[in-house]
Enzyme design. Structure first.
Site, PDB file in Angstrom:
ATOM      1  N   CYS A   1      -0.287 -43.175   6.319  1.00 42.13           N
ATOM      2  CA  CYS A   1      -1.069 -43.811   6.797  1.00 42.13           C
ATOM      3  C   CYS A   1      -1.768 -44.893   5.931  1.00 42.13           C
ATOM      4  O   CYS A   1      -2.234 -44.697   4.961  1.00 42.13           O
ATOM      5  CB  CYS A   1      -2.170 -43.447   7.141  1.00 42.13           C
ATOM      6  SG  CYS A   1      -4.150 -43.778   7.468  1.00 42.13           S
TER       7      CYS A   1
ATOM      8  N   PHE B   1       3.647 -47.347  -0.643  1.00 40.65           N
ATOM      9  CA  PHE B   1       4.400 -47.451  -1.253  1.00 40.65           C
ATOM     10  C   PHE B   1       5.906 -46.655  -1.545  1.00 40.65           C
ATOM     11  O   PHE B   1       7.051 -47.782  -2.063  1.00 40.65           O
ATOM     12  CB  PHE B   1       4.091 -48.123  -2.318  1.00 40.65           C
ATOM     13  CG  PHE B   1       4.441 -49.240  -2.821  1.00 40.65           C
ATOM     14  CD1 PHE B   1       5.574 -50.518  -2.178  1.00 40.65           C
ATOM     15  CD2 PHE B   1       5.064 -49.066  -4.166  1.00 40.65           C
ATOM     16  CE1 PHE B   1       5.563 -51.720  -2.940  1.00 40.65           C
ATOM     17  CE2 PHE B   1       5.893 -49.918  -4.472  1.00 40.65           C
ATOM     18  CZ  PHE B   1       6.431 -51.690  -4.102  1.00 40.65           C
TER      19      PHE B   1
ATOM     20  N   TRP C   1      -2.070 -40.217   0.082  1.00 39.85           N
ATOM     21  CA  TRP C   1      -3.153 -40.598   0.311  1.00 39.85           C
ATOM     22  C   TRP C   1      -3.193 -40.798   1.540  1.00 39.85           C
ATOM     23  O   TRP C   1      -2.426 -40.828   2.721  1.00 39.85           O
ATOM     24  CB  TRP C   1      -2.374 -42.634   0.070  1.00 39.85           C
ATOM     25  CG  TRP C   1      -2.966 -42.814  -1.073  1.00 39.85           C
ATOM     26  CD1 TRP C   1      -1.985 -42.617  -2.232  1.00 39.85           C
ATOM     27  CD2 TRP C   1      -3.780 -44.120  -1.364  1.00 39.85           C
ATOM     28  NE1 TRP C   1      -3.246 -43.155  -3.383  1.00 39.85           N
ATOM     29  CE2 TRP C   1      -4.149 -44.556  -2.557  1.00 39.85           C
ATOM     30  CE3 TRP C   1      -5.278 -44.470  -0.441  1.00 39.85           C
ATOM     31  CZ2 TRP C   1      -5.218 -44.949  -3.338  1.00 39.85           C
ATOM     32  CZ3 TRP C   1      -6.178 -44.888  -1.239  1.00 39.85           C
ATOM     33  CH2 TRP C   1      -5.875 -45.624  -2.519  1.00 39.85           C
TER      34      TRP C   1
ATOM     35  N   HIS D   1      -3.723 -55.363   0.331  1.00 40.14           N
ATOM     36  CA  HIS D   1      -3.119 -54.478  -0.051  1.00 40.14           C
ATOM     37  C   HIS D   1      -2.521 -53.461   0.579  1.00 40.14           C
ATOM     38  O   HIS D   1      -1.134 -53.522   0.520  1.00 40.14           O
ATOM     39  CB  HIS D   1      -4.097 -53.251  -0.805  1.00 40.14           C
ATOM     40  CG  HIS D   1      -4.135 -52.402  -0.251  1.00 40.14           C
ATOM     41  ND1 HIS D   1      -5.877 -52.411   0.148  1.00 40.14           N
ATOM     42  CD2 HIS D   1      -3.757 -50.727   0.336  1.00 40.14           C
ATOM     43  CE1 HIS D   1      -5.666 -51.143   0.964  1.00 40.14           C
ATOM     44  NE2 HIS D   1      -5.244 -50.928   1.120  1.00 40.14           N
TER      45      HIS D   1
HETATM   46  N1  RBF Z   1      -1.205 -45.744  -0.119  1.00 46.51           N
HETATM   47  C1  RBF Z   1      -1.281 -45.169   1.375  1.00 46.51           C
HETATM   48  O1  RBF Z   1      -0.645 -43.905   1.415  1.00 46.51           O
HETATM   49  N2  RBF Z   1      -2.474 -45.923   1.695  1.00 46.51           N
HETATM   50  C2  RBF Z   1      -3.240 -46.368   1.511  1.00 46.51           C
HETATM   51  O2  RBF Z   1      -4.727 -46.397   3.038  1.00 46.51           O
HETATM   52  C3  RBF Z   1      -3.387 -47.098  -0.183  1.00 46.51           C
HETATM   53  N3  RBF Z   1      -4.235 -47.714  -0.235  1.00 46.51           N
HETATM   54  C4  RBF Z   1      -3.952 -48.511  -1.289  1.00 46.51           C
HETATM   55  C5  RBF Z   1      -5.155 -48.842  -1.713  1.00 46.51           C
HETATM   56  C6  RBF Z   1      -5.422 -49.913  -3.156  1.00 46.51           C
HETATM   57  C7  RBF Z   1      -6.191 -50.806  -3.646  1.00 46.51           C
HETATM   58  C8  RBF Z   1      -4.367 -49.021  -3.691  1.00 46.51           C
HETATM   59  C9  RBF Z   1      -3.912 -50.019  -5.385  1.00 46.51           C
HETATM   60  C10 RBF Z   1      -2.641 -48.184  -3.675  1.00 46.51           C
HETATM   61  C11 RBF Z   1      -3.762 -47.923  -2.183  1.00 46.51           C
HETATM   62  N4  RBF Z   1      -2.253 -46.602  -2.042  1.00 46.51           N
HETATM   63  C12 RBF Z   1      -2.178 -46.719  -0.579  1.00 46.51           C
HETATM   64  C13 RBF Z   1      -1.072 -46.386  -2.744  1.00 46.51           C
HETATM   65  C14 RBF Z   1      -0.089 -46.738  -2.722  1.00 46.51           C
HETATM   66  O3  RBF Z   1       0.516 -46.709  -1.683  1.00 46.51           O
HETATM   67  C15 RBF Z   1      -0.089 -46.482  -3.804  1.00 46.51           C
HETATM   68  O4  RBF Z   1       0.602 -45.895  -3.771  1.00 46.51           O
HETATM   69  C16 RBF Z   1       0.263 -47.445  -5.594  1.00 46.51           C
HETATM   70  O5  RBF Z   1      -0.308 -48.625  -5.522  1.00 46.51           O
HETATM   71  C17 RBF Z   1       1.388 -46.860  -6.676  1.00 46.51           C
HETATM   72  O6  RBF Z   1       2.180 -47.389  -6.220  1.00 46.51           O
END
Ligand code: RBF
Length: 173
Positions: A89, A66, A31, A97
């Protein structure tokens, strides 16, 4: 000190232990990849600059921040590294979230550090907007990947060094 007052790439490189005999895992989230790629480059290059051999640096990509802790756990299961560095990041959006992800990573990495006895480095940028993230991924506040690499080397060295009694050390900040 707030990171706005600190350059994340600034350190005294005469005071960094050699990483020549060390092995590292780097887990990097996809991400915001334009940011995490810059963190990864800064981290990897800093490890190599301080003597780490490329064949002793294991890289794993995970979908998002995550997943950093699960990735670190898997990497630990496959390679007996001296330290694991997690890079990601998380940028604040319309919902909360970011708070859940950041907390999960902080708690998860703390647990992994305690249960494995190995340093797990929190290389997560947690910002209010993209500009703040760019500023910390090689921009005006340096690169958190560099800071994470130096922390990993110093912590791995602490683990390898027997703790001495009766020696008073100068503490420098
Ligand atoms: N993962 C990141 O590494 N950075 C983010 O800014 C980020 N923003 C997210 C925003 C939303 C609304 C969602 C649903 C997920 C986001 N994720 C982000 C992904 C998260 O770390 C993870 O990969 C997913 O939630 C699947 O478990």
């Amino acid at each position: 000190m707030a990171s706005a007052l600190k350059n994340l790439s600034a350190y005294n490189d005469t005071d960094v232990p050699s990483a020549e005999e060390m092995t590292f895992g780097i887990v990097v989230a996809e991400w915001n990849v334009h940011i995490t790629h810059a963190l990864y480059e800064g981290c990897y290059d800093t490890l190599v600059k301080h003597g780490a051999k490329p064949e002793n640096i294991y890289t794993m990509q995970v979908p998002g921040s995550f997943e950093l802790t699960a990735g670190a756990r898997m990497l630990n299961g496959q390679q007996n590294v001296d330290a694991v560095i997690c890079l990601g990041c998380v940028i604040k959006g319309e919902t909360s979230h970011d708070e859940y992800i950041n907390q999960a990573v902080a708690i998860g990495l703390t647990n992994l550090g305690l249960t494995t006895g190995k340093p797990h480095i929190f290389g997560l940028i947690t910002t209010n907007n993209e500009q703040q993230a760019l500023d910390r991924a090689g921009g005006k506040h340096g690169n958190k990947g560099v800071e994470s690499a130096i922390t990993a080397i110093r912590m791995a060295s602490l683990k390898k060094t027997p703790i001495q009694g009766k020696v008073k050390r100068a503490i420098g900040f």
